[in-house]
Design a protein around this motif. Structure first.
Motif, PDB file in Angstrom:
ATOM      1  N   SER A   1      28.631  15.785 -36.300  1.00  0.00           N
ATOM      2  CA  SER A   1      28.603  14.481 -35.645  1.00  0.00           C
ATOM      3  C   SER A   1      28.378  14.717 -34.153  1.00  0.00           C
ATOM      4  CB  SER A   1      29.927  13.740 -35.849  1.00  0.00           C
ATOM      5  OG  SER A   1      30.943  14.283 -35.016  1.00  0.00           O
ATOM      6  N   GLN A   2      28.308  13.626 -33.389  1.00  0.00           N
ATOM      7  CA  GLN A   2      28.235  13.801 -31.944  1.00  0.00           C
ATOM      8  C   GLN A   2      29.637  13.876 -31.320  1.00  0.00           C
ATOM      9  OE1 GLN A   2      26.226  10.363 -30.283  1.00  0.00           O
ATOM     10  NE2 GLN A   2      28.086   9.171 -30.175  1.00  0.00           N
TER      11      GLN A   2
ATOM     12  N   ARG B   1      24.172  18.469 -27.203  1.00  0.00           N
ATOM     13  CA  ARG B   1      24.104  17.890 -28.557  1.00  0.00           C
ATOM     14  C   ARG B   1      22.715  18.091 -29.145  1.00  0.00           C
ATOM     15  NH1 ARG B   1      23.720  11.487 -29.926  1.00  0.00           N
ATOM     16  NH2 ARG B   1      21.725  11.923 -28.927  1.00  0.00           N
TER      17      ARG B   1
ATOM     18  N   THR C   1      25.949   9.717 -35.346  1.00  0.00           N
ATOM     19  CA  THR C   1      26.537   9.233 -34.095  1.00  0.00           C
ATOM     20  C   THR C   1      27.942   8.680 -34.303  1.00  0.00           C
ATOM     21  OG1 THR C   1      25.508   7.069 -34.448  1.00  0.00           O
ATOM     22  CG2 THR C   1      24.299   8.652 -33.090  1.00  0.00           C
TER      23      THR C   1
ATOM     24  N   SER D   1      31.714   8.266 -34.590  1.00  0.00           N
ATOM     25  CA  SER D   1      32.594   9.161 -33.852  1.00  0.00           C
ATOM     26  C   SER D   1      33.968   8.561 -33.562  1.00  0.00           C
ATOM     27  CB  SER D   1      31.914   9.541 -32.529  1.00  0.00           C
ATOM     28  OG  SER D   1      32.580  10.601 -31.890  1.00  0.00           O
TER      29      SER D   1
ATOM     30  N   GLY E   1      26.178   3.493 -31.666  1.00  0.00           N
ATOM     31  CA  GLY E   1      25.200   4.556 -31.770  1.00  0.00           C
ATOM     32  C   GLY E   1      25.476   5.681 -30.789  1.00  0.00           C
ATOM     33  N   ASP E   2      24.449   6.083 -30.048  1.00  0.00           N
ATOM     34  CA  ASP E   2      24.564   7.166 -29.087  1.00  0.00           C
ATOM     35  C   ASP E   2      25.540   6.868 -27.960  1.00  0.00           C
ATOM     36  OD1 ASP E   2      21.477   7.086 -30.102  1.00  0.00           O
ATOM     37  OD2 ASP E   2      22.144   9.149 -29.837  1.00  0.00           O
TER      38      ASP E   2
ATOM     39  N   SER F   1      19.300   9.084 -31.099  1.00  0.00           N
ATOM     40  CA  SER F   1      19.336   9.634 -32.451  1.00  0.00           C
ATOM     41  C   SER F   1      18.509   8.826 -33.437  1.00  0.00           C
ATOM     42  CB  SER F   1      20.788   9.694 -32.940  1.00  0.00           C
ATOM     43  OG  SER F   1      21.574  10.531 -32.124  1.00  0.00           O
TER      44      SER F   1
END
Length: 598
Positions: free
Chosen positions: A279-280, A324, A469, A471, A489-490, A527
């Protein structure tokens, strides 16, 4: 410091999520004697109904939690993997250089069902019917549409009408976009869930046996059969062409959710736990480690961060997210210990200057040489780029102008016994893939996060997880747990950084930390298809102040004013073990998120 709402305080339980109906369903489970895990499952299923533009049954759900019996944080990974037929050769053979952001080729094994049921079986106390009944009721009898749902449907109306007729049948009743505030029903989804319950309860026996029967009915029974049959039918995707999917029943039967240890870092007197580098999640760990070394330069004034604080946060975010791109993924070994080490943190800090960086600068953990995807190394995606099916693309989060759009969902729960969980479910949005009419839901599109290039940590490899993404977060201070997270998202681990700084540096309570001005960088590849990025761009809420905006622009940041209340959909819960007091807070932006508790 102005706050939109009070921080909630109680002793029985706290549930915070991105939709009030999910929060109240979770609280109802707590009131009936259920624990935090029962409540999270009930809330998660309700979100699949009432926020269908943000999450669906065909999506995924990573969770991080701790139990009253064992405060050691654990991760439940219900991120599905790439199908056996999802090879780089197959996608390249279809004339693709990126995995489409929508449609059937973007589907991985849907992990959400197994994740929720695994959590319920192992850590809950309620029956599947007890927790699923709230969602079935809303799907069968109807739920009121929030404004973003009709707006999302309007955005994909032409796509549905021309290419996804099964989606048009469900989401365009009578050929018209339903109006906000009206009741909407999804009887096919209610039928699917009720059939799963019947098959589960037909085995009799213990609660756990029935839950396992429901898992099997999904991954080895009628749901898998329907998904495989539908996936063989070509449908239009973001490439502008029709493609069939590659997901099969065998892919589903051979997968299940798993438990694993989180990535943890010690930051002063706090421990932060995140999902692993599939994952991020570790980007937040990298950011807080760097900023802890710069803590003497960080400050809040009346609940608002200084321009210096925002500048430093943006610069460390650029470095973490560059790492990342070069190092995170499930398809190669990730040097996570080196990435989080003190020497590496120091080497990254040495790159930060008083002016904004316009470069993508991955580091060399342990002396390794970083390798970026060719798509990025060649400068593709810089400055943006629209998909032929732009309204259906990726996981829309926030436009460059700061307009709030759909993204995903989040849930945090803590109970009186000390169980705590943070979950960020997503995928299977109504706009991600054509509706499977017999089941009442769509597949996810998480495979778009793979690269169609060999030898990268995030390369498309059958059986591997896309670098998600999603998290969720869990932190501890002197034994007191704090669960928090956001859609986006990001931006998830950037907006969570804003919350972290407001709480740990600004000294604000949970609600005030959520309400404090937010910001994020767009200066790294996203992403989601078409993987665009904007070097130097800093998106921030105008409540930072005109002087801060001027200061940041003087430092070279390309500042975009997002408006006063535009970024993030955070929620958080915590517990003080010394007093037994519970706390909860949720985001007021978008007027959907609520915390409930007593």
């Amino acid at each position: 410091m102005f706050t939109t709402r009070p921080e909630l305080t109680g002793t029985v339980g706290m549930v915070a999520s991105t939709h009030w109906l999910a929060s109240t369903a979770g609280m109802a489970v707590l009131e009936s004697g259920g624990n935090a895990f029962d409540a999270a499952v009930a809330a998660g299923f309700v979100l699949q109904v009432v926020e269908p533009h943000l999450v669906g049954p065909g999506g995924d759900m990573p969770a991080i939690f701790a139990t009253a019996a064992d405060p050691t944080p654990r991760v439940l990974c219900a991120q599905g993997v790439a199908p056996a037929g999802a090879t780089i050769e197959h996608y390249r053979g279809e004339g693709l250089d990126l995995v489409p952001g929508s449609g059937l080729l973007a589907a991985v094994v849907p992990g959400s069902w197994d994740g929720w049921l695994t959590l319920l079986r192992d850590h809950g106390t309620k029956s599947l019917r007890d927790v699923l009944g709230y969602a079935i009721g809303y799907a069968r009898s109807g739920f009121p549409l929030v404004e973003r749902i009709p707006a999302t449907i309007e955005g994909v109306r032409q796509l549905f009408a021309e290419h996804w007729p099964t989606s048009a049948e469900l989401w365009l009743p009578g050929g018209e976009v339903p109006k906000a505030g009206t009741l909407f029903r999804n009887p096919a989804l209610a039928d699917t869930w009720e059939r799963l319950l019947r098959e589960a309860e037909s085995v009799g026996g213990a609660r756990e046996s029935q839950i396992d029967a429901a898992r099997n009915a999904w991954y080895q029974g009628f749901v898998a059969e329907e998904i495989e049959a539908f996936s063989r039918k070509p449908h239009r995707d973001d490439s502008g062409r029709d493609h069939a999917g590659v997901l099969t029943g065998q892919d589903m039967a051979s997968w299940s959710a798993t438990y694993e240890d989180p990535v943890t870092v010690q930051v002063g007197d706090r421990t932060l736990a995140k999902c692993g580098p599939w994952s991020q999640g570790p980007t937040l760990a990298q950011q807080v480690l760097m900023l802890h070394e710069l803590r003497d330069r960080l400050a809040y004034v009346d609940g608002v961060p200084t321009a210096e604080t925002v500048h430093l946060a943006i610069e460390v975010a650029k470095l973490a997210f560059a790492d990342r791109e070069a190092w995170y993924g499930d398809s190669a070994e990730v040097p996570i210990d080196d990435l989080l080490s003190s020497p590496y943190t120091a080497s990254r800090l040495a790159l930060i200057e008083d002016t904004a960086s316009l470069e993508l600068r991955p580091g060399s953990p342990g002396g390794r040489t970083p390798k970026l995807p060719s798509y990025i190394a060649e400068g593709r995606g810089v400055g943006g780029g629209d998909s032929p099916m732009n309204a259906a693309v990726g996981e829309p989060t926030v436009t460059r102008e700061g307009q709030m759009r759909g993204d995903t969902v989040h849930i945090d729960v803590v109970d009186r016994w000390g169980n705590v969980i943070s979950v960020t479910p997503s995928g299977g949005w109504l706009q991600s893939s054509p509706t499977i009419p017999s089941l009442g839901f769509a597949l996810g599109s998480r495979a778009q996060m793979f690269w169609l290039e060999e030898g990268l940590p995030a390369s498309l490899v059958p059986g591997k997880r896309p670098r998600t993404t999603l998290s969720p977060s869990l932190a501890f201070r002197d034994g007191a747990p704090l669960a928090f997270g956001t859609p986006g998202g990001d931006q998830q681990d950037q907006w969570q950084l804003c919350f972290w700084l407001a709480h740990t540096v600004g000294g604000l309570n949970l609600q005030a930390s959520i309400d404090a001005p937010m910001w994020h960088s767009a200066a790294f590849p996203l992403s989601f298809y078409p993987r665009s990025w904007q070097p130097g761009e800093l998106v921030a809420e105008s409540r930072l102040g005109a002087q801060a905006f001027a200061d940041l622009r003087a430092r070279g940041h390309r500042v975009v004013d997002a408006g006063e209340w535009a970024l993030g959909r955070l929620s958080a819960v915590s517990r003080d073990p010394a007093t037994g007091l519970l706390y909860g807070a949720a985001n007021a932006r978008g007027t959907q998120g609520y915390a409930v508790g007593r």
